[in-house]
Design a protein around this motif. Sequence first.
Motif, PDB file in Angstrom:
ATOM      1  N   ARG A 165      -5.540  -4.763   2.182  1.00  0.00           N
ATOM      2  CA  ARG A 165      -5.632  -5.564   0.952  1.00  0.00           C
ATOM      3  C   ARG A 165      -6.643  -6.707   1.065  1.00  0.00           C
ATOM      4  N   VAL A 178      -1.231  -1.286   4.942  1.00  0.00           N
ATOM      5  CA  VAL A 178      -1.357  -1.765   3.548  1.00  0.00           C
ATOM      6  C   VAL A 178      -1.650  -3.261   3.536  1.00  0.00           C
ATOM      7  N   LEU A 183       2.044   3.174  -4.643  1.00  0.00           N
ATOM      8  CA  LEU A 183       1.262   1.954  -4.467  1.00  0.00           C
ATOM      9  C   LEU A 183       0.209   1.839  -5.558  1.00  0.00           C
ATOM     10  N   VAL A 212      -5.830   0.916  -0.406  1.00  0.00           N
ATOM     11  CA  VAL A 212      -4.604   0.700   0.369  1.00  0.00           C
ATOM     12  C   VAL A 212      -3.817   1.991   0.574  1.00  0.00           C
ATOM     13  N   LYS A 213      -3.811   2.878  -0.410  1.00  0.00           N
ATOM     14  CA  LYS A 213      -3.128   4.165  -0.240  1.00  0.00           C
ATOM     15  C   LYS A 213      -3.743   4.937   0.912  1.00  0.00           C
ATOM     16  N   ALA A 271      -2.701   3.700   4.349  1.00  0.00           N
ATOM     17  CA  ALA A 271      -1.375   4.167   4.774  1.00  0.00           C
ATOM     18  C   ALA A 271      -1.417   5.641   5.159  1.00  0.00           C
ATOM     19  N   VAL A 291       4.531   5.166  -0.685  1.00  0.00           N
ATOM     20  CA  VAL A 291       3.068   5.060  -0.596  1.00  0.00           C
ATOM     21  C   VAL A 291       2.415   5.640  -1.853  1.00  0.00           C
TER      22      VAL A 291
END
Length: 628
Positions: free
Chosen positions: A99, A95, A621, A298-299, A302, A618
Amino acid sequence: MHIVDVIIIVLYILLTLGVGVWVSKKASKGLDSYFLGGKTIKWYYLGLSNGSGMFDVSGTAWMVGILFLYGVKSFMFMWMWPIWNQVFVMMFLAVWIRRSKVMTGSEWILTRFGDDKAGRASHLIVAIFAVVASIGFIAYFFEGAGKFMTVILPWDMSLSIAETTLLTSEQTYALLIIFFTTIYTIKGGMFSVVTTEVLQYLIMVVAGILVAGYTFYAFTDTEVNQLIPDEWKNVFFGNELTGFWSGDYEEFNRLIDTQGYKMFGAFIGMTLFKGFFSSVAGPTPGYDMQRILSTRNVKDAAYMSGFTNLVLFIPRYLLIGGIVLIGLVFIAPQMVGTGAVTGNDLEVVLPKVINNHVPVGIKGLLLAGLLAAFMSTFSAFVNAGPAYIVNDIYKKYFKPVASDRHYVKASHIASFGVVTLGVIMGFFADSINSITLWITSALYGGYVAANFLKWVWWRFNGWGYFWGMLAGLIIATLQFFLDQNKANLEAGTLLHDLSEIPAIYLFPIILGFSLLGSLLGTFLTKPTDMATLNSFYTNVHPWGWWKPVRDHYSEEKIEKNNEFWLDMFNCIIGIIWQSSMILLPIFLVVRDYSKTWMAVAVFVLTSLILKFTWLDKVKNLETSEEEI
């Protein structure tokens, strides 16, 4: 080799090349498409690709050898790599990295240190590290693939002129495989790499299931239990490894005493120490980081990292466990019958088993699977290394304005250059184990200090990063040359004594030099610009010592990241989860059913814990509209 096996292998190679070239048109749209797949590839495909990329021939041959000799304790040897990196990445680092929305790990560094002289120095040194690491890994694959193919294939491929050997058979085979793999990798970039690696992963899973299944057909539970000592199946250990082989196999005890892992308690202590710092430092700037940066948001980053852990270990260790069991039945008596057993004998257990003791059809699929393992990992590094040369060196410092077509062509040239240098290094390496230890202990040792500090300490700046990385790289390179030339050093001298120390025990020394360079570089130069730090901290939001940054922009009310202890708890649970997926298939193959069920129970329990402590987090997020 039976014609059926030959046909299976030829079909696999043609299918891989065909698929790789077929999807290559998508890579010509620009550097983002070439190196990151345009950030459009779904996370589960990237996860399968990432898992496939870690399923390599040289590593598999090494793991077969150590499991063969040491038993299930050897799964802890994997902590040298560091294998925990995947757990730490899954829990929080993926994550943080995603970003940034950049293309490479060194470009990501600019978001931390800025684009001034200090930032560019740190940016350049991490690009150099990425290229050196890619070259080192290509040498590692070159050495492993050559040994593997020479034992498997019946043809002598050595090249000689006037009784002078230009290429050994091992080197010729390795060059041929590298040539075929380089073609589709360079042609198609990340799209070709991911597509072919998903195909290769499926082949490796089938191969692992078939080999493990064959051992259940070929050997009874009674035969297996009589063959394997109880201590071989014991995970627990003391300060010192004591030989547990008896009878005809006592020669293996002598080999255990000379491999460098005799002081097992100290060795495990060092791997735990190294494993933590290496893992918090984050993934090295290579194919693993490229997969994270290739995700859509970002999800997905992860999810992809967690999925990589889930899909990699069980099929890989089904294959390794099956090969080791067949090796203990057929190869072990041959090894002790010839006299002294050496470490090189362990490195060829894998190809000897495949060559002589696997049925027709399964042999072809297994060879295709291991070829797939080699090609997938190799292609991942061939795609990752040139990204740093073109995007972070050539484009930034030499040709900032050019067409996408020009940069893609430059990427092709850079790929050939990286492969060539890796092959040259492979010619000078004396064994898989020597390159393994250099990469895992020396090269990674020089990477750890600077990359650990960049996450957790606001005052750490670009010059600190540059000098920390440079010091680590220099010491790691000196260690490699000492190790390769130990036979030419005079006994009793300091250099000779240093060359005899196993690389894992040099890790604190390398870490110390790198840490010293990091601290001196930081305190002797001015801090990073506060605006850059604020941008990095609000975007990535790591935990650590960032109070001055938060206080400087107090009106913005930047919240402190208080999830350190939750992240560390998840990492501990994740390491146990990961270990259960390694031990489960090994215990199953060697018919220790009580320990198999214990591994299943641990896997289920840790999965449930991570569902509540990681997966639910997660799911919550936030994802920007742009990323969606």
